[in-house]
Design an enzyme around this catalytic site. Structure first.
Site, short mmCIF file in Angstrom:
data_model
loop_
_atom_site.label_atom_id
_atom_site.label_comp_id
_atom_site.label_asym_id
_atom_site.label_seq_id
_atom_site.Cartn_x
_atom_site.Cartn_y
_atom_site.Cartn_z
N THR A 196 0.85 -1.19 0.00
CA THR A 196 0.00 0.00 0.00
C THR A 196 0.89 1.24 0.00
O THR A 196 2.05 1.17 0.37
CB THR A 196 -0.95 0.04 1.21
OG1 THR A 196 -1.85 1.14 1.08
CG2 THR A 196 -0.20 0.14 2.52
N ASN A 238 -0.86 4.10 1.24
CA ASN A 238 -1.69 4.92 2.11
C ASN A 238 -1.13 4.90 3.54
O ASN A 238 -1.15 3.86 4.21
CB ASN A 238 -3.12 4.39 2.09
CG ASN A 238 -4.09 5.25 2.86
OD1 ASN A 238 -3.88 5.54 4.03
ND2 ASN A 238 -5.19 5.61 2.23
N GLY A 246 -2.20 6.20 6.33
CA GLY A 246 -3.18 5.88 7.36
C GLY A 246 -3.44 4.39 7.47
O GLY A 246 -3.60 3.84 8.56
N LYS A 247 -3.49 3.70 6.32
CA LYS A 247 -3.69 2.25 6.33
C LYS A 247 -2.49 1.55 6.97
O LYS A 247 -2.65 0.54 7.66
CB LYS A 247 -3.93 1.72 4.91
CG LYS A 247 -5.28 2.12 4.35
CD LYS A 247 -5.47 1.59 2.94
CE LYS A 247 -6.80 2.04 2.35
NZ LYS A 247 -7.00 1.54 0.98
N ASP A 265 -8.98 -2.55 0.01
CA ASP A 265 -9.68 -1.54 -0.75
C ASP A 265 -10.93 -1.14 0.02
O ASP A 265 -11.55 -1.97 0.69
CB ASP A 265 -10.07 -2.03 -2.14
CG ASP A 265 -10.48 -0.87 -3.02
OD1 ASP A 265 -9.60 -0.06 -3.36
OD2 ASP A 265 -11.67 -0.74 -3.33
N TYR A 281 -13.23 13.66 8.06
CA TYR A 281 -13.67 14.96 8.56
C TYR A 281 -15.19 15.14 8.52
O TYR A 281 -15.71 16.06 9.14
CB TYR A 281 -13.04 16.10 7.74
CG TYR A 281 -11.55 16.16 7.81
CD1 TYR A 281 -10.89 16.48 9.00
CD2 TYR A 281 -10.79 15.90 6.68
CE1 TYR A 281 -9.51 16.54 9.05
CE2 TYR A 281 -9.41 15.96 6.73
CZ TYR A 281 -8.77 16.27 7.92
OH TYR A 281 -7.40 16.32 7.97
N HIS A 330 -16.16 -2.50 19.29
CA HIS A 330 -17.52 -2.70 19.78
C HIS A 330 -18.63 -2.44 18.77
O HIS A 330 -19.67 -3.07 18.86
CB HIS A 330 -17.74 -1.82 21.03
CG HIS A 330 -16.77 -2.10 22.12
ND1 HIS A 330 -16.76 -3.29 22.81
CD2 HIS A 330 -15.76 -1.37 22.62
CE1 HIS A 330 -15.78 -3.27 23.70
NE2 HIS A 330 -15.16 -2.11 23.61
#
Length: 189
Positions: free
Chosen positions: A8, A10, A12-13, A64, A147, A172
């Site tokens: 990847t 990304n 954040g991933k 994805d 956001y 949860h």
């Protein structure tokens, strides 16, 4: 336990994988895989993991994600990157002006391929769109949609939540594809 390669680009991933795949022996290979045009995230994830395997020739995973807004008949679906590059989150909010029904969801598909078998793990995170951009940047952010996405049962966007709040929410209230894969992988080995 064999090493699994997560291909990847990304950031954040990558942060999420490190948080949720602690019990999996995995390594990051930063590369932007080609993404076929389809509104089927299972197909896109499968395509990407097969491409990743050709590159690294080791068991690998690819993830994805799609974003569905009920009031817009599912738009942008699996075309999240295209929607964000063209109209952005402000454009999405503009499309939703005056709409009361604001339900939406992230869906995700993590594909694992070892050269012989393909396994896919689905995730789903229900929520609602805000009327405005809220929150701040975080290294965990996968998408600017953070956001404007409030997880179901919360009055904060993902970008307003602390890392701990996001982790507890996933444990949860959501089905997370990283967690589903990690459970399967533990039992496999």
């Amino acid at each position: 336990m064999e090493e699994v390669i997560f291909v990847t680009h990304n950031k954040g991933k990558i942060v999420s994988a490190k948080k949720h795949l602690k019990e999996v022996n995995f390594k990051i290979y930063e590369y932007e895989l080609e993404e076929p045009r389809s509104d089927d995230i299972r197909y896109i994830s499968k395509y990407k993991v097969m491409e990743a395997y050709k590159m690294v020739n080791k068991p690998c995973i690819s993830l994805d994600c799609g974003f569905w807004i009920d009031e817009l008949k599912g738009f942008p679906k699996a075309y999240v990157n295209f929607a964000l590059e063209t109209i952005g989150i402000n454009g999405i909010l503009k499309l939703m002006e005056g709409k009361e029904k604001r339900s939406c969801r992230f869906t995700e598909c993590l594909s694992y391929y070892d050269g012989n078998e393909l396994h896919q793990f689905m995730g789903k995170h229900e929520g609602n769109l805000t009327n405005e951009v809220l929150g701040k940047d975080t290294e965990e952010k996968w998408s600017n949609l953070w956001y404007i996405f409030k997880p179901l049962g919360y009055d904060k966007t993902l970008a307003q939540m602390t890392s701990e709040e996001r982790t507890n929410r996933i444990k949860h209230e959501s089905v997370d594809s990283f967690n589903e894969f990690a459970k399967w992988y533990r039992n496999k080995n």
